[in-house]
Design a protein around this motif. Structure first.
Motif, PDB file in Angstrom:
ATOM      1  N   LEU A  83     -39.443   3.618  12.943  1.00  0.00           N
ATOM      2  CA  LEU A  83     -38.686   4.460  12.007  1.00  0.00           C
ATOM      3  C   LEU A  83     -38.783   3.909  10.592  1.00  0.00           C
ATOM      4  O   LEU A  83     -38.917   4.664   9.623  1.00  0.00           O
ATOM      5  CB  LEU A  83     -37.226   4.542  12.446  1.00  0.00           C
ATOM      6  CG  LEU A  83     -36.946   5.269  13.762  1.00  0.00           C
ATOM      7  CD1 LEU A  83     -35.488   5.112  14.151  1.00  0.00           C
ATOM      8  CD2 LEU A  83     -37.306   6.743  13.663  1.00  0.00           C
ATOM      9  N   ALA A  84     -38.713   2.581  10.464  1.00  0.00           N
ATOM     10  CA  ALA A  84     -38.812   1.971   9.138  1.00  0.00           C
ATOM     11  C   ALA A  84     -40.183   2.188   8.522  1.00  0.00           C
ATOM     12  O   ALA A  84     -40.327   2.210   7.299  1.00  0.00           O
ATOM     13  CB  ALA A  84     -38.505   0.473   9.231  1.00  0.00           C
ATOM     14  N   ALA A  85     -41.202   2.354   9.362  1.00  0.00           N
ATOM     15  CA  ALA A  85     -42.551   2.606   8.851  1.00  0.00           C
ATOM     16  C   ALA A  85     -42.744   4.043   8.395  1.00  0.00           C
ATOM     17  O   ALA A  85     -43.769   4.362   7.793  1.00  0.00           O
ATOM     18  CB  ALA A  85     -43.580   2.262   9.919  1.00  0.00           C
ATOM     19  N   GLY A  86     -41.779   4.915   8.700  1.00  0.00           N
ATOM     20  CA  GLY A  86     -41.861   6.290   8.224  1.00  0.00           C
ATOM     21  C   GLY A  86     -41.930   7.343   9.300  1.00  0.00           C
ATOM     22  O   GLY A  86     -41.950   8.537   8.999  1.00  0.00           O
ATOM     23  N   LEU A  87     -41.972   6.940  10.567  1.00  0.00           N
ATOM     24  CA  LEU A  87     -42.021   7.926  11.634  1.00  0.00           C
ATOM     25  C   LEU A  87     -40.659   8.579  11.826  1.00  0.00           C
ATOM     26  O   LEU A  87     -39.622   7.965  11.571  1.00  0.00           O
ATOM     27  CB  LEU A  87     -42.455   7.275  12.956  1.00  0.00           C
ATOM     28  CG  LEU A  87     -43.966   7.209  13.229  1.00  0.00           C
ATOM     29  CD1 LEU A  87     -44.620   6.188  12.316  1.00  0.00           C
ATOM     30  CD2 LEU A  87     -44.231   6.863  14.686  1.00  0.00           C
ATOM     31  N   HIS A  88     -40.674   9.816  12.292  1.00  0.00           N
ATOM     32  CA  HIS A  88     -39.447  10.483  12.673  1.00  0.00           C
ATOM     33  C   HIS A  88     -39.030  10.002  14.064  1.00  0.00           C
ATOM     34  O   HIS A  88     -39.820   9.397  14.791  1.00  0.00           O
ATOM     35  CB  HIS A  88     -39.627  11.999  12.660  1.00  0.00           C
ATOM     36  CG  HIS A  88     -40.020  12.534  11.317  1.00  0.00           C
ATOM     37  ND1 HIS A  88     -40.699  13.718  11.141  1.00  0.00           N
ATOM     38  CD2 HIS A  88     -39.844  12.027  10.063  1.00  0.00           C
ATOM     39  CE1 HIS A  88     -40.917  13.930   9.863  1.00  0.00           C
ATOM     40  NE2 HIS A  88     -40.414  12.913   9.182  1.00  0.00           N
ATOM     41  N   ARG A  89     -37.793  10.297  14.416  1.00  0.00           N
ATOM     42  CA  ARG A  89     -37.295   9.786  15.694  1.00  0.00           C
ATOM     43  C   ARG A  89     -38.099  10.338  16.869  1.00  0.00           C
ATOM     44  O   ARG A  89     -38.465   9.597  17.791  1.00  0.00           O
ATOM     45  CB  ARG A  89     -35.813  10.146  15.850  1.00  0.00           C
ATOM     46  CG  ARG A  89     -35.184   9.623  17.144  1.00  0.00           C
ATOM     47  CD  ARG A  89     -35.398   8.124  17.249  1.00  0.00           C
ATOM     48  NE  ARG A  89     -34.972   7.594  18.520  1.00  0.00           N
ATOM     49  CZ  ARG A  89     -33.827   6.956  18.716  1.00  0.00           C
ATOM     50  NH1 ARG A  89     -32.992   6.793  17.706  1.00  0.00           N
ATOM     51  NH2 ARG A  89     -33.507   6.479  19.886  1.00  0.00           N
ATOM     52  N   ASP A  90     -38.404  11.635  16.870  1.00  0.00           N
ATOM     53  CA  ASP A  90     -39.172  12.192  17.979  1.00  0.00           C
ATOM     54  C   ASP A  90     -40.589  11.625  18.015  1.00  0.00           C
ATOM     55  O   ASP A  90     -41.164  11.421  19.092  1.00  0.00           O
ATOM     56  CB  ASP A  90     -39.201  13.715  17.889  1.00  0.00           C
ATOM     57  CG  ASP A  90     -39.766  14.204  16.561  1.00  0.00           C
ATOM     58  OD1 ASP A  90     -39.763  13.424  15.589  1.00  0.00           O
ATOM     59  OD2 ASP A  90     -40.206  15.367  16.496  1.00  0.00           O
TER      60      ASP A  90
END
Length: 208
Positions: free
Chosen positions: A142-149
């Motif tokens: 998530l910190a790298a920019g991905l969304h939760r899904d």
């Protein structure tokens, strides 16, 4: 909105003009405007005092002093309106200068990472960190920019088979191509080499 200070002078029948001038004088630190406010206040109090000092009179027997105080009140009202209109331009310039020279307030924005539970607030970094697709936690993804899904899909996919390279998240339908293009520099895929087979012991064998 910055011209609302004129309202007391317009609707105050000349008796509230001092409020507007006192406000802008204190706000802009202009002594002259404060003096004008005090002057209008004294003039308004004087008109009220003079009007109350004489009897009201009737239509048949009017009191000349009351007519005089009425004309003074009307003149003070007109003068106050004209004065506020002429002063408003200077006030707007002073207000713009105050806004331009006011120090900027820097705040630190914090947020709670989704799924972090009670781990506390996580400060938002200026640049997202990179994450290993094969070993990073959901929070790191998530910190790298991905969304939760997307992070959940990465975890589920690598449980079946590790990613051989970062671009495999597209070929394995985990990320959309445009999303991978946005995150290309933040996603890596380190694959641990298989354990090497034990080498046979070297040396000569002695038969006894």
């Amino acid at each position: 909105m910055h011209s609302l200070w004129m309202l007391p002078g317009v609707v105050g029948v000349g008796l509230a003009t001092w409020m507007g001038f006192l406000f802008i004088g204190v706000r802009a630190k202009r002594r002259l405007w404060v003096v004008f406010g005090v002057a209008y206040f004294v003039a308004g109090c004087a008109v009220i005092a003079i009007s109350s000092a004489f009897p009201t009179g009737t239509k048949e027997e009017p009191v000349p002093e009351n007519a005089w105080s009425g004309w003074v009140t009307l003149g003070l009202w007109v003068l106050g309106i004209a004065h506020t209109i002429l002063t408003n331009k200077a006030w707007l310039k002073a207000r713009a200068h105050l806004d331009a020279t006011s120090p900027a307030v820097t705040t630190v924005q914090e947020d709670t990472a989704p799924g972090a539970g009670d781990s506390g607030p996580v400060a938002l970094a200026s640049e997202p960190a990179s994450a290993d697709l094969n070993s990073a936690s959901v929070e790191s993804l998530l910190a790298a920019g991905l969304h939760r899904d997307e992070a959940d899909a990465v975890v589920a996919a690598r449980a079946q088979e590790p990613f051989a390279q970062a671009s495999a998240v597209v070929t394995r339908a985990v990320l959309q191509p445009h999303r991978f293009a946005e995150l290309r520099g933040r996603l890596v895929a380190d694959v641990e080499p298989p354990d090497a087979a034990p080498r046979p012991a070297s040396g000569r064998r002695l038969d006894l």
